[in-house]
Design an enzyme around this catalytic site. Structure first.
Site, PDB file in Angstrom:
ATOM      1  N   PRO A  50       0.822  -1.212   0.000  1.00 54.01           N
ATOM      2  CA  PRO A  50       0.000   0.000   0.000  1.00 54.01           C
ATOM      3  C   PRO A  50       0.856   1.262   0.000  1.00 54.01           C
ATOM      4  O   PRO A  50       1.840   1.363   0.731  1.00 54.01           O
ATOM      5  CB  PRO A  50      -0.811  -0.113   1.289  1.00 54.01           C
ATOM      6  CG  PRO A  50      -0.136  -1.129   2.116  1.00 54.01           C
ATOM      7  CD  PRO A  50       0.659  -2.003   1.224  1.00 54.01           C
ATOM      8  N   GLU A  51       0.485   2.199  -0.841  1.00 50.89           N
ATOM      9  CA  GLU A  51       1.154   3.496  -0.851  1.00 50.89           C
ATOM     10  C   GLU A  51       0.233   4.528  -0.210  1.00 50.89           C
ATOM     11  O   GLU A  51      -0.866   4.216   0.229  1.00 50.89           O
ATOM     12  CB  GLU A  51       1.535   3.872  -2.285  1.00 50.89           C
ATOM     13  CG  GLU A  51       2.626   2.941  -2.853  1.00 50.89           C
ATOM     14  CD  GLU A  51       3.496   3.634  -3.895  1.00 50.89           C
ATOM     15  OE1 GLU A  51       3.536   4.874  -3.910  1.00 50.89           O
ATOM     16  OE2 GLU A  51       4.110   2.917  -4.695  1.00 50.89           O
TER      17      GLU A  51
END
Ligand SMILES: [Zn+2]
Length: 283
Positions: A2-3
């Site tokens: 996840p960014e």
């Protein structure tokens, strides 16, 4: 992994269930994730009201009525699930318990927050809210890319002495917090800058132009995540992972999307990570 936009989507999905809610029970099902959990975590969470759910870089921070803040990091494979929310926004039954449900928060309002992480690169910690910025994970962070401290003069000054490729400079969390591989590739494509160009060799106007580009790239992804939130309520309650189309990321060998360019997207490896870019459009 996840960014920032995915983490922000998770935060926005959790907020309606968690903000203002009291933690009735905290199940901590193992002693650690990436690092050991803080001592007496169950006791320190039980009975606390969640005053506010905020985000710093890729960390979700839940400020508690005790004066402590629960820090949540999703790591590589961490997932948050919301179920049983009485507000009617999450019309799910509580899911069956799964193998990698490491921490489960039962809220007094009937909602259940589950942190599931098969690879256990995620983290949770409890820190003093007032001095949270000094925590070892947070004190090293530069400005938020969507915040007021991230501006043209900051980026120009930060690049002035950076002899490394601009790709690495933008991944440097001290320069800008929370930017990851995907969105750096996308921003450099929109800015027409080769990821291999040394940061200090990029002209000031091109560096300045990157600031609104980075904001747009992230905001667009957060918007896409927001629309995915509408769908997840009918699904299994898992937050934050949504289909998103990228201009260059993951598109090696496919045609460049710049009109009339005609080139294909290249992939190179820089510092062990893939950079996707168009060698014609990005110089
Ligand atoms: Zn191109």
């Amino acid at each position: 992994m996840p960014e920032l936009p995915e983490v922000e989507t998770v935060r926005r999905g959790l907020a309606p269930a968690m903000e203002g809610a009291v933690i009735a029970q905290a199940d901590v099902n193992r002693p650690d994730l990436r690092w050991p959990f803080p001592s007496n975590m169950t006791e320190r969470l039980t009975g606390q009201q969640v005053l506010r759910l905020r985000r710093r870089s890729k960390y979700i921070l839940a400020d508690l009525s005790s004066g402590e803040t629960l820090l949540i990091h999703l790591g590589m494979s961490g997932r948050m699930l919301v179920s049983g929310d009485p507000l009617g926004q999450f019309a799910h039954e509580h899911p069956q318990k799964e193998k990698h449900d490491h921490v489960v928060l039962h809220l007094e309002n009937g909602a259940r927050i589950t942190f599931n992480d098969p690879r256990r690169f995620g983290a949770m910690d409890l820190l003093n809210t007032e001095s949270a910025d000094q925590h070892k994970l947070l004190s090293v962070l530069g400005p938020e890319p969507l915040g007021n401290d991230f501006h043209e003069a900051h980026l120009i000054a930060a690049f002035k002495t950076k002899n490394s490729p601009i790709k690495s400079a933008l991944l440097d969390q001290r320069i800008v917090a929370g930017l990851g591989n995907i969105y750096v590739c996308e921003a450099l494509f929109r800015g027409g800058i080769s990821p291999t160009r040394k940061a200090l060799k990029v002209s000031k106007p091109r560096v300045a132009a990157l600031v609104p580009i980075i904001r747009d790239v992230l905001s667009g992804a957060i918007e896409a995540g927001g629309s995915s939130l509408k769908d997840f309520r009918q699904a299994d309650g898992e937050l934050g992972y949504f289909q998103h189309s990228f201009d260059v990321y993951g598109r090696e060998g496919q045609p460049c999307r710049t009109p009339n360019c005609g080139a294909t997207i290249s992939r190179i490896v820089q510092s062990g990570r893939s950079s996707f870019y168009c060698t014609t459009c990005q110089t």
